[in-house]
Enzyme design. Structure first.
Site, PDB file in Angstrom:
ATOM      1  CD  GLU A  91      20.613  10.079   5.269  1.00 37.48           C
ATOM      2  OE1 GLU A  91      19.525  10.657   5.350  1.00 37.48           O
ATOM      3  OE2 GLU A  91      20.911   9.093   5.964  1.00 37.48           O
ATOM      4  CG  ASP A  95      14.675   7.188   9.120  1.00 38.10           C
ATOM      5  OD1 ASP A  95      15.429   8.073   8.669  1.00 38.10           O
ATOM      6  OD2 ASP A  95      14.113   7.265  10.219  1.00 38.10           O
ATOM      7  CG  ASP A 100      16.407  13.054  12.264  1.00 38.13           C
ATOM      8  OD1 ASP A 100      15.231  12.844  11.934  1.00 38.13           O
ATOM      9  OD2 ASP A 100      17.240  12.144  12.399  1.00 38.13           O
TER      10      ASP A 100
END
Length: 958
Positions: free
Chosen positions: A554, A551, A628
């Site tokens: 980025e 997760d 998300d």
């Protein structure tokens, strides 16, 4: 040390010098170096990578060291010829060639037929300072005024398909993935090998509206009139220069100081902000604009509503909504924006119109780098271009077969017992499932990055893994590159210089509990990656977890920070300033886990799910998901193009949160517990709200069935079948039916997955791939092919029971529900009752289906029904292997060829190719010939049974 020049090379150099002092060239072992007479690019280095791939490196200073590529792994072939003309030199690789002007360095690329398909209009290298160090900002423009269609660039949230004329910023974000690879329907691609923030299209970044437009408030002053309300009572009116609450620092800086508008005063109350005024421009034409927003917002331009509450996003995760607005010189247009924030964000952005020839061109511009670096990839099809991209950046390995089964996830299973209870419920109800997921926060609250389990909630992690395996399922666990400085793992990485300290130094705390200092590790060398993997090996890998959910890759070190603020937090790196490598984090982080698993589990396939991606990420056994995203109809619609473009970008394995990650409070009830980041949860939903929520999830579930990976996940309202659909309801029956259909289709899906490895074929296919001559198909953003034969048209509007479907090409398409045969090349309004998704199979297709299974390898020797869609000749190659090992790399797999002759109405099953340990040597195929009027989903319809042992069989139609 450079090799000495041969006499022939020296002669070639001399021949390239003319009396007018034009540029020179020099042949090298891998290609040619050209030094043009003019321009900021002082030296161009061309390398023949394969017969159809040419790399171009341009530098402003031949002495400047060039950064090693983080995406490319291919090496030059050394096979090419170089020829010189009066003012140009040509590198011919065999099926692609590049002509370079000796005067200005412009390059023209030709395909295998010698047709010029890509021509440089300009290339530029400008000096920039990054953290006080000298670097360059490279850019290039090709094919000015082109009408070709472009695809790729990663996964984006704006429903863009043909990217000609679009502006796309490649900057990693929770829901937005930048991959600097673009394909043309002229059957070539350009891989822009730069890791910095990059813009495709207009090189100028969008600015706040007032940068280019004249904004006028209601009182005639400069700006927009802003009115702030609390519970519909007007608190404050003022003029503001812009709508400018995009980042948290903007809110801190610009939010009114009035006590009645403070967080404390407005907690639990309804806040509304209204901006009104006009915008004008002295540049007539069609202007591009973007509304960045979270929470509820309505935008009206000249009284026309462009956006309404349908674009809702969670307050912490806003995104852009693109629109185009025509302006006449000096003529103002009315603006009206109404925003209902719950600590959300909003801003309005604008970009002036460009000359048409520039707007419609292929352009890349990066903010930083060491030079110009790109690859020209030529092929005879778009799929061939993707295969070429895989050659340069790495072939996606075969995923485990179980990855294509169903994934059940939630934010989050709070205890070991909760996770095992969900799996037990699925098995007890005989609902197919292969994978269950443990999301974040299984660790003690103050130990993020420790990889330790909270013993009170997870008393026996090894036992949990073993029990999941005993029930014939796999377990994926969430891992992050984020660490608390109190953990031993942070301290070990920090001692080596591999932790970004700035976020900690600034005292920035996260959302967990009272908040904790935190930061991320820098994965930009092997030692850092090896440490990261070693730290997780004993507490996680050795327990037997099957898949790895990486997760926040980025990385989102601090949510809703401005680009300038974020740049300060992700530097330095082992390769220099963070700005030079910022987009490549996911490729490097997934490589850490992938390389470690390859070493420790060399015979097994691996699976990594990552929220971000970049060039080369697919080689790390990585699948992407769309982050998300919000649980709205608008968001569902946008996932279609997001998935298609991901496939175009060379990443075949992609998924999304079925139902969307977050949902509006009106879709919640009081049973919803606290959400992440200490956000309030639990709304008061009406019966109509519940109806809409269930319909949204049912439609999204149908779309998920025909996605490369089928994965249910979200926070707030639980998504498990028994939680979201009432017992005995039509919704539950429909969800189970589609889930079972997914498993029936496993032979077809797994073959499509194999094609992505062996052929570069996306599983989720944009229509341009298979219908390159169909101009209308190239722009379709809400349909796609699933595999090479199934046309999928998801329903993305509440209450819809029909939708317009475009049938591409000249093929005949069969409605799987009714058997209606529809001729290609037309748009039809097709029925779409709530329990059906518009789904069609083209004539000539051969589609294998198996029985319903509880997990993908439950019945390896079960009969397969081979659906043959009559009306055209067709062929198919069924792929099989053991589904879990790497023996396929050594050729341990089989292909069974099928060919249908429509005129003779017969199917030929050819000799089996290959073998693997444990293969089924003798099986039953039930051949079903689909004719107009035959429903594919009549699973008990008559078929011709044959026993196949690997030898040729001819089957005559009924």
């Amino acid at each position: 040390m450079s090799p000495p020049l041969s006499l022939s090379m020296l002669a070639a150099t001399l021949l390239a010098t003319t009396a007018s002092f034009a540029g020179t060239y020099q042949q090298t072992p891998t290609g040619v170096v050209v030094r043009p007479d003019t321009g900021s690019v002082k030296e161009l280095r061309l390398h023949a990578i394969t017969e159809s791939i040419i790399q171009v490196v341009g530098v402003d200073d031949p002495a400047r060291p060039q950064m090693a590529s983080l995406m490319a792994v291919a090496k030059p072939s050394g096979r090419f010829t170089v020829t010189a003309g009066a003012d140009a030199v040509t590198l011919d690789a065999g099926k692609a060639s590049a002509q370079v002007s000796l005067n200005d360095g412009r390059v023209t690329f030709l395909d295998a037929q010698g047709v010029a398909v890509l021509t440089t209009a300009r290339a530029d290298i400008q000096p920039v300072m990054v953290e006080g160090q000298p670097y360059v900002a490279p850019s290039a423009q090709f094919n000015r005024g082109t009408t070709e269609a472009f695809y790729g660039l990663g996964q984006h949230q704006n429903a863009q398909m043909d990217l000609n004329g679009e502006d796309v910023e490649l900057r990693q974000h929770n829901m937005d993935i930048g991959i600097p690879f673009v394909l043309s329907d002229r059957n070539y691609g350009v891989l822009w090998d730069n890791n910095a923030v990059t813009r495709f299209g207009n090189p100028q970044r969008f600015g706040l509206a007032s940068r280019d437009l004249t904004l006028t408030a209601l009182d005639g002053s400069s700006g927009l009139t802003a009115k702030y309300y609390v519970d519909e009572q007007l608190i404050l009116t003022r003029v503001e220069p812009d709508i400018r609450y995009q980042f948290l620092s903007d809110v801190s800086k610009y939010w009114p100081a009035d006590a009645a508008l403070s967080k404390a005063a407005t907690r639990g109350r309804k806040v509304k902000v209204v901006w009104e005024g006009t915008a004008a421009s002295d540049k007539p034409g069609l202007h591009k604009m973007r509304l960045f927003a979270s929470d509820y917002v309505t935008l009206k331009v000249d009284g026309k509503t462009l956006f309404d509450h349908g674009i809702w996003r969670a307050n912490w995760n806003g995104w852009y909504n693109n629109f185009e607005q025509p302006f006449s010189k000096g003529k103002p247009v009315g603006l009206h924006v109404e925003w209902r924030p719950t600590s959300g964000l909003i801003s309005l952005h604008h970009s002036d119109p460009e000359p048409a020839a520039d707007k419609h061109s292929l352009r890349f511009a990066s903010e930083a780098g060491t030079g110009l670096n790109y690859y020209f990839i030529s092929a005879d099809s778009l799929q061939g271009v993707i295969r070429g991209y895989h050659h340069v950046t790495g072939i996606p390995p075969m995923m485990p077969k179980w990855a294509y089964g169903f994934w059940q996830s939630r934010q989050r299973y709070r205890t070991q017992a909760e996770l095992l209870g969900v799996l037990k419920t699925y098995r007890a109800n005989r609902w197919p499932i292969d994978n269950i997921v443990q999301d974040w926060f299984y660790w003690p609250e103050d130990q993020w990055g420790s990889h330790a389990f909270d013993a009170a909630r997870f008393p026996d992690p090894k036992g949990m893994v073993d029990e999941v395996h005993r029930q014939h399922a796999r377990l994926m666990i969430s891992i992050w590159g984020k660490f608390y400085p109190t953990t031993a793992n942070y301290k070990e990485l920090d001692a080596k210089g591999y932790m970004w300290r700035r976020n900690v130094e600034l005292g920035m705390k996260d959302w967990v509990g009272a908040g904790h200092l935190n930061s991320h590790f820098s994965p930009y060398n092997r030692q850092a990656r090896d440490i990261f993997y070693r730290q997780m090996k004993k507490p996680l890998v050795d327990l037997g977890f099957d898949a790895w959910w990486m997760d926040n890759t980025e990385p989102d070190v601090r949510s809703n920070a401005s680009p300038e603020e974020l740049a300060e937090l992700i530097t330095p790196t082992q390769m220099g300033p963070g700005a030079l490598v910022t987009n490549a984090y996911a490729t490097m982080a997934t490589q850490a886990v992938h390389d470690g698993l390859k070493h420790d589990r060399p015979d097994l396939r691996h699976f990594i799910l990552t929220r971000s991606g970049f060039g080369g990420v697919q080689r790390n056994a990585a699948a992407l998901w769309s982050g998300d995203v919000a649980g709205t109809w608008d968001s569902l619609y946008k996932q279609i193009a997001a998935g298609v473009q991901t496939g175009f970008s060379g990443v075949p394995n992609w998924t999304h949160d079925i139902g969307g990650y977050s949902q509006e409070a009106r879709f919640q009830d009081k049973s919803v517990m606290g959400l992440q980041e200490n956000r309030a949860a639990g709304g008061v939903r009406t019966a109509e709200d519940l109806k809409e929520w269930q319909e949204l999830n049912q439609r999204w579930w149908q779309f998920g069935t025909f996605s490369p990976l089928m994965r249910s996940h979200g926070e707030g309202v639980k998504r498990e079948i028994h939680e979201i659909s009432p017992e005995g309801s039509a919704m539950r029956a429909n969800m189970v039916w589609f889930l079972e259909l997914r498993y029936r289709l496993m032979p077809y899906i797994y073959t499509a997955a194999a094609d992505s490895h062996y052929e570069g074929a996306p599983i989720m296919r944009g229509l341009a791939l298979d219908f390159p001559a169909d101009a209308a198909a190239k722009k379709i953003a809400d349909q796609y092919l699933f595999g090479k034969s199934m046309l999928v048209a998801p329903v993305t509007r509440y209450g819809a029971t029909s939708r317009a479907v475009y049938f591409p090409g000249t093929s005949t398409w069969y409605d799987i529900w009714t058997g209606e045969a529809v001729k290609g090349g037309q748009t039809r309004t097709m029925a779409a009752p709530l329990d059906q998704i518009p789904l069609y199979v083209k004539a000539g297709a051969i589609v294998p289906m198996g029985p319903v299974m509880q997990y993908v390898d439950e019945k390896p020797d079960a009969p397969l029904t081979i659906h043959v869609y009559t009306g055209a000749d067709g062929s198919y190659s069924l792929y099989e292997d053991d589904g879990v090992s790497n023996s396929y790399r050594a050729g341990q797999y089989t292909r069974i060829p099928f060919a249908y002759d429509d005129k003779r109405a017969e199917v030929t099953i050819g000799p089996r190719f290959g073998a693997y340990a444990g293969m089924v040597t003798k099986r039953t195929f039930n051949i079903r010939f689909i004719k107009p009027g035959d429903s594919t989903v009549d699973f008990d319809a008559p078929a011709v049974p044959v026993t196949y042992s690997g030898d040729r069989i001819v089957v005559k139609g009924l």
